[in-house]
Structures are given as structure tokens and as C-alpha cells.
Design a protein around this motif. Structure first.
Motif, short mmCIF file in Angstrom:
data_model
loop_
_atom_site.label_atom_id
_atom_site.label_comp_id
_atom_site.label_asym_id
_atom_site.label_seq_id
_atom_site.Cartn_x
_atom_site.Cartn_y
_atom_site.Cartn_z
N GLN A 192 -18.65 -33.25 -80.40
CA GLN A 192 -19.80 -34.41 -80.12
C GLN A 192 -19.05 -34.99 -78.65
O GLN A 192 -17.81 -34.81 -78.40
N ASP A 193 -19.87 -35.60 -77.74
CA ASP A 193 -19.44 -36.39 -76.63
C ASP A 193 -19.42 -37.86 -76.92
O ASP A 193 -20.36 -38.29 -77.59
N THR A 194 -18.50 -38.70 -76.40
CA THR A 194 -18.37 -40.00 -76.71
C THR A 194 -18.99 -40.38 -75.74
O THR A 194 -19.29 -39.94 -74.61
N ASP A 195 -19.60 -41.78 -75.85
CA ASP A 195 -20.36 -42.71 -74.94
C ASP A 195 -20.07 -44.13 -75.35
O ASP A 195 -19.86 -44.15 -76.41
N GLY A 196 -20.35 -44.82 -74.59
CA GLY A 196 -20.24 -46.24 -74.96
C GLY A 196 -20.78 -47.12 -73.65
O GLY A 196 -21.20 -46.71 -72.68
N ILE A 197 -20.45 -48.44 -73.88
CA ILE A 197 -20.50 -49.47 -72.67
C ILE A 197 -19.39 -50.37 -72.72
O ILE A 197 -18.67 -50.59 -73.73
N ILE A 198 -19.50 -50.81 -71.62
CA ILE A 198 -18.06 -52.01 -71.32
C ILE A 198 -18.82 -53.20 -71.46
O ILE A 198 -19.80 -53.65 -70.71
N LEU A 199 -18.28 -54.08 -72.14
CA LEU A 199 -18.58 -55.47 -72.40
C LEU A 199 -17.84 -56.44 -71.60
O LEU A 199 -16.67 -56.64 -71.99
N GLY A 249 -19.52 -67.55 -71.64
CA GLY A 249 -20.14 -66.92 -72.76
C GLY A 249 -21.36 -65.96 -72.53
O GLY A 249 -21.88 -65.47 -73.53
N ASN A 250 -21.48 -65.60 -71.44
CA ASN A 250 -22.47 -64.30 -71.16
C ASN A 250 -21.83 -63.22 -71.38
O ASN A 250 -20.76 -63.03 -70.78
N ILE A 251 -22.68 -62.11 -72.05
CA ILE A 251 -21.95 -60.89 -72.20
C ILE A 251 -22.83 -59.70 -71.35
O ILE A 251 -24.07 -59.80 -71.79
#
Length: 860
Positions: free
Chosen positions: A610-617, A623-625
Motif C-alpha cells: 500500500q501507499d502511505t498518505d497523510g496530512i500535516i497538522l 488553538g487553530n489546527i
């Protein structure tokens, strides 16, 4: 081995007593007037009035009328004589014990437990012969004599039921532990040979299997082969049971038939349920051949025991086709999909039907979970019901926490590859000490704590069953003694142009292996070094880097680095070039304080890759994300998602039901759980309105209801909630006394446990989750300390206490004794991990402009 056993209750005293009894027996044999004939018996007893006692039986010539007590000059220090049922019982002082001796017919009987003498008198000496004491173990074994390698004339019998009874009676240990008993493998053993080598103590016996044991039931289907599964074992596996079968269907049938009729009915109904749901369990079983293994390991926080099962396959590609077909069949028959979960380039199948292992091994393999997870790795399929435990095992295996890469396991591996067997049990005494203790009853914990040194000496055990032979081997991987202070060796020092902006950061490769460190100074220079000192990355930035950079890898080993500056998020490649879509400019009021990587909608594939994917928080000071993908696009509700309070630590992620969730905690105790899309989970936010310690401990589980989040208030309240917003615990460990502070310390070695740190000026105390004091020390420094906790196993539970004001870090064992001979120069958090390639601990420290790398030998 003798020196190790002496640590046990009664150890040294018991050996002194045995020496005296041997002298008495020898003096009887040498005295021609007594006419000793036949065999002299010495027994270790677990029943009677004491949990441990010795008894001696000496048969004399029936025609002898001399007083044996006057003839045996070895009998000294007579105390008094009493009578029991008309027979004289002479009492002698034997060290600190009382030895009762009586002449019963033509037997002279002595015991350190008076009840044994009274039983002998009641039996009138009629039952002192082989068949009574040992014939009931097994008629065949009572006649075995050929090949005995013990000294001439010496026979040793072991009755496992007595061993188990003795162990239970030592301190009323209870039964809350998963460890197998010798009773499962033997009704009785006659020792063939006992060998002591530099790294091994081995007892080989003729063996009789219990008629009502699982081993007896499946034995006809087993094959004598070498262990193949050790290649998949990692540090935290406490033990595993193994069977080898080339007749897998016969093994399955025998395992089912071993169960009581009620349990067999449950298994049959389960097989029918699998069939109705489109899962052909016979097709799965037909792919198996060879090792069948049940491994016992603690869950992700060490709070309870879990099982992982390892099944050897006939052929890897054929299994891939079979499992993919089973997935299609299941989805055809059901509305619910089989989820494919990606992990580090591997795919885990989640079938929404539980207890596949019971279909293979009957009630002995039964599990209580809601789903079945399957992962094919090389020529084995690994299955379990708890995804976090399976994921943690895979993480550890990929990060080389496996046995095959570490020198301390080589003596065990050599034993396994050279000892073929039908069935075996392998114990790893070096598995996580905290994990072992959490899973046991309080009495058992106390017992193991008392004898920690013995367990430190005896690193591993291997029980091997082969036909009518049973071997017990204790293995020693080298000198390993806790409490001895160690020395450190500085191997690298790097100095930047200005003071360091933050502690050194360790960077890891795709598989989680530590490969080097990153330094960032206050002139905004970022430099990466390997552990050999080579510069592998250098970049100068034009403004301050506030948040810790995040290194992310793709499956084809391409790294990128996420960095924040003021209100910007940057993503740069290994050459220092911006990745397309970056930098991303956030609103001017969003000064980024934390960054964290969130795996986002990671999917597997039927090809098991599988391929990894994600987001940077990216979290700002309000306190805004914001959630940004690799191309710089905002995803889900992270546009931003507003928590409305400044966070005390970066957002944390965890997994339940195969889905990712995000946890945030504000400085004033506002706790929120979000979905991976940034949506509020029902039951949140929760408002506690207390200042909190900047640390969270999350226990992952298959469901949100059983997933727990633990944090600590500034006044020492431990708060634990589940993933549904229900408060499970709120315990007070402190008060608002002046100068008192509290912190929650997460195990930084494996992340499986936590402790509470309390400081009052120079006095630092650590407690476990139940409030028991683990560590206490008074320092001359009275300023605020930075405390860290590392659980590397039974030999290395380490506490690091740093005082930035004096630039000193002290390292201790958890029992309060020094781990390092002297403090190390340091003024911030340290990093410590075990490097399996060089077989040493790596300790990274820093002060002012300089970072240093030290090594510490694990063995003394």
C-alpha cells in the motif's frame, strides 16, 4: 544454577539442610551394622505443613536390632523425643530447622516437616518403594534405566504437579498470569541427564504426557522439526507455545476433539457462522503447514495480555490468492466490507468476524474480540484480534527490535535452531518488565520483584517435547546484573554557531530505525548528522523555527521535511528544495506552535502492499489546527478547526476500528477528540478547567469505548476518559501545597506505560499508575527538574532527572540506585534508545551550542 536457586525462598538454608541430610544418608550406608539395602530416597516436598521441606528414607536390614540413633553419629544436637501412635519420634536441631526422625519397621525416616513423619507412621512403612512413590507417574517410566547419564546408582524423578503446587504455595501467588505450567507437558519425568554449561543449564528427562493434556491430544499430528518462528519474535513477546504439524487437518481435528462436548458445539457453530458469511475456513486451513504458534505479548500500554498467532504457510503466492478470494467471497455475502489497512508498506486484512484462531485450534485458541486481522509476512500469516497490538508488533519487528538482530538473543537462537521438537515453549525473561508486572496479580508482582535478580540471571527458558523425551533448558545470555553503575563513552560532539533552539531531534528511516540527529540553532540553521558524525543535511532559514520539524517518508523511500516559520508551513526535500505547493501561507495571526503528522485515509491493497498518505497538522498559538496534504491543500474540516484555547502539546493521533482519530488538550484542560476529517467525536469537548501537565497517554483499542486517554493536572489529579467522552477515573495523588509540582511521564523507550512525577524542591518521587512509589531521591538542586522515564526491559528501567540550572542529568535505575557513575553535562531533555546494530544504548545530550552522543553497554 545452584547460586541462582539459592536466591529463592529457603534457598541457602535449604542447601545447607540438604548437605546435612546427605551426610546422614552417607553415614547410614557406611555403617555395616545397619545393613542398609536397596535404595536411599531423598525427596523435596511441596505438601504437608510447609511449602518446602526435605525427607530422607533409609531401608535397613530387617534383622538389625541395634538402636540406629546411637549408630548414626551424624545425628547431632538432639532436642527431645515424643511419641506418635506409639512410635518414638526423635527431634534434632538442624541449623535453624527441626529434623524429625523415626524408625518405622526397617525404615529410618527423617523429614524437616513433622507431618511427613506422621504420615509414614500411619502407613507403617508399607509404601516406601518405587511403585508407590513413582509407579503412579507412569509404569513405563518406572522401568526406564538405560541411557541414564546421572552418577551411578542415582535416579531423579520430577512430579510436575508437586512443582506447581510448591510454586503456588510459596507466597499464595494466585492464578492471574498466563504462563504455562509443567503440568501441561508432563505427568512425570525421570531425569536422563543434567548438564551445566557456561550459557546453559539443561535437564533431559524421559517423559510421560498427561492423558488429559492438549499436547497428548494433538501429538499424533506433530512432526519433529526445528523452530522457524523465532525470526518473527520481538523484545516484548513474553513467551510463545509452538507446535509443528505437517498434517494440519489432523491437528485441527485432534484439537477440536480435545475440547468438552459443549465447547466442541461452540466451535462447530463458529465454523458454520464463518461459512454463512462467505469465509471458507477450510480454504484458510489448507494453506497452513509447519509451525503453529501462540505468542503472548502485552497490549500497547502493558495493561493486559494479548495473543498473536503465527501460522507457517505452504506457499506464499497461493496464500495471497486464497486470502484475496476469501475477501471477495465475504463481501459478496455481506454488506460490510473487508477493510484493507496499510502499515509500512504492508496490508492488514480486517474481517468483521472474530475468532478464526478457534476454528484452527479449538477452545485452546479462543479469543474474545470483534474482528480478525490477518497479515502475511514472508512465509507466515500473523493473526490477532487486537489491531494496536498487531501494529505495535509490526513496528517493533521493522525497527529491528527482533531477536535475530540482537546479540543478547543469540544463545537462545542457537538453542532453537539446534533443537528440533514436536512442541516447545520459549520464555523470554527480558520482555518488558513493566508489561509483565501489569498483567499479574499483586501477590505475583511482589514475588517477582523480590526475585528480580534471579530472573535477571536466567534470561530465557526453552521447553522441548520430542517423543518420550522432555528437555528443560535455562539459558544465560551473559553477565547481567542490575544495580551496578555503568560508565558512558562519548563518541561524538557537534557544536553549532549559536545556542540550540530545541533539544536534538532523532530522525528515523522508513522502518522506524534511528539513523541520526538534527540540530537547530537560534540563527535558524538546521543541520543533520549521522551517528558517525557525517553531515547529511544543511539548510539556513530566514526566520525562527518554532515547532519541531516532522520528517515523513513515502513507500519508495523519498523523505520530505515539514517546517514551520511564523505563519508559514514549509515542505522541503532532501536537497533543500520546496516541494510543489509549498510554502503555505496561513493567516497572519496564526503563529505556528506545533506540527504533527496524521496518517489520513491510508488504504491497503489486495496485493498486500500500500501507499502511505497523510496530512500535516499545524497548530497555532490560538488553538487553530490546519490540515495540509503533501500538495499544500487543506483537507477535511481542518480549514482550520478551532479549539478556541491554546494547546499544551501537539495534537496526538490514535486508531480505533481501523480509523484514525486526533486528540487535543488545552492548557486549561479542554479535551477534544476529532475524526481524521476534523469532525468532533460525540461526547467531546470535555472541560476540566484545570491546568494540566503537557503530556498525554493514549491506550489504543479496537473500539472507542475501550480506547483510553490519560492526563495529569498540575495538582496531581490523574484523569482517564474513554473515546466516547466518559470519565473512567479521577484519582487525586497530590494537593495544592506550595512548591509541589506534578508531571505525567510517558515511557519513552516503547511507549507502553506511564508514571507520575512529583517534585518538592529537591525531592523527586515517581509513582506507578496505582500510586505505589517506584523511585525517590533527594537532590542538592532545588530548581525545577525535567524528568524522563525509559522502560527498556527488566534490566534497564531508567529514570533521567535533568536540572537545567546546573546543566546536569542524573540517570538512575527505577529502584533508586545510580545507573551512571556520574551525572552527564546537559540542560534539556535527553534522547535514549537501544541500537541493535552495535548492541549498546545511545544517549543524546545537549547544552548551550553543543550536542553530544554517548554509548552505554547494556551488559555490565
Amino acid at each position: 544454577m545452584v547460586s541462582a536457586i539459592k536466591v529463592l525462598d529457603g534457598g541457602t538454608t535449604a542447601f545447607r539442610t540438604l548437605d546435612s541430610l546427605l551426610v546422614i544418608a552417607d553415614s547410614a550406608i557406611q555403617n555395616q551394622f545397619l545393613g542398609v539395602k536397596g535404595k536411599v530416597y531423598i525427596s523435596v516436598n511441596s505438601t504437608g505443613s510447609k511449602p518446602f521441606s526435605w525427607s530422607v528414607y533409609i531401608p535397613m536390614d530387617e534383622r538389625v536390632y541395634l538402636d540406629p540413633f546411637s549408630q548414626l553419629t551424624a545425628l547431632k544436637n538432639k532436642s527431645y523425643t515424643r511419641q506418635y501412635k506409639g512410635v518414638d519420634v526423635h527431634e534434632y536441631k538442624l541449623g535453624k530447622q527441626l529434623l524429625s526422625v523415626s524408625k518405622i519397621r526397617n525404615f529410618l525416616v527423617a523429614s524437616t516437616d513433622a507431618l511427613w513423619i506422621e504420615e509414614a507412621i500411619r502407613n507403617n512403612g508399607e509404601k516406601f518403594y518405587d511403585d508407590y512413590y513413582f509407579g503412579n507417574l507412569n509404569t513405563k517410566l518406572s522401568k526406564v534405566s538405560s541411557g541414564n547419564q546421572l552418577p551411578e546408582g542415582v535416579n531423579v524423578w520430577i512430579r510436575p504437579s508437586s512443582v506447581a503446587h510448591w510454586f503456588k504455595r510459596m507466597t499464595d501467588l494466585g492464578t492471574e498470569h498466563p504462563f504455562p505450567s509443567l503440568e501441561e507437558f508432563s505427568n512425570g519425568m525421570m531425569v536422563k541427564s543434567a548438564v551445566e554449561r557456561p550459557n546453559e543449564v539443561r535437564i533431559l528427562s524421559y517423559n510421560s504426557l498427561p492423558e488429559d493434556s492438549f499436547q497428548k491430544a494433538v501429538f499424533s499430528s506433530l512432526s519433529n522439526k526445528k523452530d522457524e518462528v523465532y525470526k518473527f519474535m520481538v523484545d516484548d513477546v513474553a513467551f510463545y507455545k509452538r507446535w509443528n504439524s505437517s498434517e494440519i487437518q489432523e491437528f485441527v481435528d485432534n484439537a477440536h476433539n480435545f475440547d468438552p462436548s459443549k465447547e466442541r458445539d461452540i466451535t462447530e457453530n463458529l465454523i458454520q457462522t464463518f461459512k454463512e458469511k462467505g469465509f471458507n475456513s477450510e480454504a484458510f486451513i489448507n494453506e497452513l503447514n509447519g509451525d503453529i504458534v501462540q505468542a503472548t505479548i502485552t497490549n500497547v500500554d502493558g495493561g493486559q495480555w494479548e495473543h498473536l498467532y503465527f501460522f507457517q504457510l505452504k506457499e506464499e503466492r497461493q496464500f495471497d490468492e486464497t486470502i484475496n478470494q476469501l475477501r471477495k467471497d465475504y463481501e459478496y455475502e455481506n454488506s460490510e466490507k473487508v477493510k484493507l489497512i496499510g502499515r509500512h508498506g504492508f496490508t492488514i486484512y480486517r474481517f468483521p468476524i472474530a475468532n478464526l484462531t478457534r476454528v484452527v485450534g479449538g477452545e485452546s485458541f479462543s479469543e474474545k474480540h470483534q474482528a480478525t486481522y490477518l497479515l502475511r509476512l514472508n512465509n507466515f500469516v500473523i493473526t490477532g484480534g487486537d489491531l494496536p497490538t498487531l501494529t505495535q508488533w509490526l513496528d517493533d519487528w521493522l525497527a529491528k527490535r527482533r531477536w535475530t538482530t540482537q546479540k543478547r538473543y543469540q544463545v537462545l537462537i542457537n538453542k532453537l535452531v539446534n533443537t528440533p521438537s514436536e512442541a516447545s515453549v520459549v520464555f523470554n525473561a527480558e520482555s518488558s518488565w513493566a508489561g509483565i508486572l501489569h498483567g499479574l496479580s499483586n501477590t505475583y508482582k511482589s514475588y517477582l520483584e523480590k526475585h528480580r535478580q534471579l530472573i535477571l540471571s536466567l534470561n530465557f527458558q526453552v521447553w522441548s517435547l520430542s517423543k518420550d523425551r522432555f528437555e528443560i533448558a535455562g539459558l544465560f545470555s551473559g553477565k547481567l546484573r542490575e544495580d551496578k553503575p555503568k560508565s558512558s563513552n562519548k563518541i561524538l560532539s557537534k557544536t553549532m554557531g549559536d545556542y540550540l533552539q530545541m533539544p536534538p531531534l532523532v530522525y528515523k528511516n522508513l522502518y522506524g530505525e534511528e539513523k541520526g540527529m538534527v540540530l537547530i540553532d537560534k540563527e535558524n540553521v538546521l543541520e543533520g548528522y549521522s551517528f558517525t558524525g557525517d553531515t547529511i543535511y544543511y539548510h539556513e532559514f530566514d526566520s525562527i523555527i518554532h515547532a519541531k520539524p516532522v520528517l515523513v517518508w513515502t513507500n519508495n523511500s523519498v523523505p520530505s521535511l515539514f517546517i514551520s516559520q511564523n505563519n508559514q508551513v514549509l515542505q522541503i526535500d532532501k536537497n533543500g528544495v520546496y516541494v510543489s505547493g509549498y510554502p503555505v501561507q496561513l493567516p497572519f495571526y496564526s503563529q505556528v506552535e506545533f506540527t504533527n503528522w496524521l496518517p489520513w485515509r491510508v488504504k491497503g491493497s489486495s496485493e498486500l502492499l500500500q501507499d502511505t498518505d497523510g496530512i500535516i497538522l499545524a497548530t497555532d498559538t490560538l488553538g487553530n489546527i490546519y490540515g495540509l496534504d503533501r500538495k499544500g491543500n487543506l483537507k477535511g474540516n481542518w480549514l482550520p478547526q478551532k479549539t478556541l484555547e491554546r494547546l499544551v502539546l501537539p495534537p496526538h493521533s490514535f486508531e480505533a476500528n481501523g480509523k484514525n482519530f486526533v486528540v487535543t488538550l488545552s492548557e486549561l484542560g479542554k479535551l477534544i477528540v476529532f475524526t481524521e476529517l476534523g469532525e468532533y467525536v460525540n461526547g467531546f469537548p470535555m472541560l476540566f478547567k484545570e491546568e494540566v501537565s503537557p503530556q498525554l497517554f493514549i491506550t489504543e483499542d479496537a473500539t472507542l469505548e475501550k480506547s483510553t486517554i490519560t492526563f495529569l493536572t498540575s495538582i496531581g489529579d490523574v484523569i482517564e476518559v474513554n473515546g466516547r467522552g466518559e470519565v473512567l477515573r479521577r484519582d487525586k495523588f497530590g494537593d495544592r501545597a506550595y512548591g509541589r509540582s506534578f508531571d505525567l511521564l510517558k515511557d519513552e523507550a516503547k511507549g507502553r506505560s506511564w508514571v507520575i512525577m512529583e517534585q518538592i524542591q529537591g525531592k523527586v518521587t515517581l509513582r506507578d499508575r496505582a500510586g505505589k512509589i517506584l523511585f525517590k531521591h533527594s537532590f542538592k538542586e532545588e530548581t525545577k527538574a525535567i524528568a524522563q522515564y525509559f522502560d527498556f526491559g527488566i534490566d534497564a528501567e531508567i529514570v533521567a532527572i535533568t536540572f537545567p540550572s546546573t546543566r546536569k542529568t542524573y540517570l538512575f535505575y527505577i529502584n533508586g540506585k545510580p545507573y551512571l557513575e556520574k551525572p552527564i553535562r546537559n540542560d534539556n531533555e535527553v534522547t535514549m534508545f537501544y541500537n541493535s546494530d552495535i548492541q549498546k544504548f545511545i544517549l543524546i545530550t545537549s547544552f548551550q551550542k553543543t550536542a553530544e552522543i554517548h554509548t552505554i553497554d547494556r551488559r555490565n
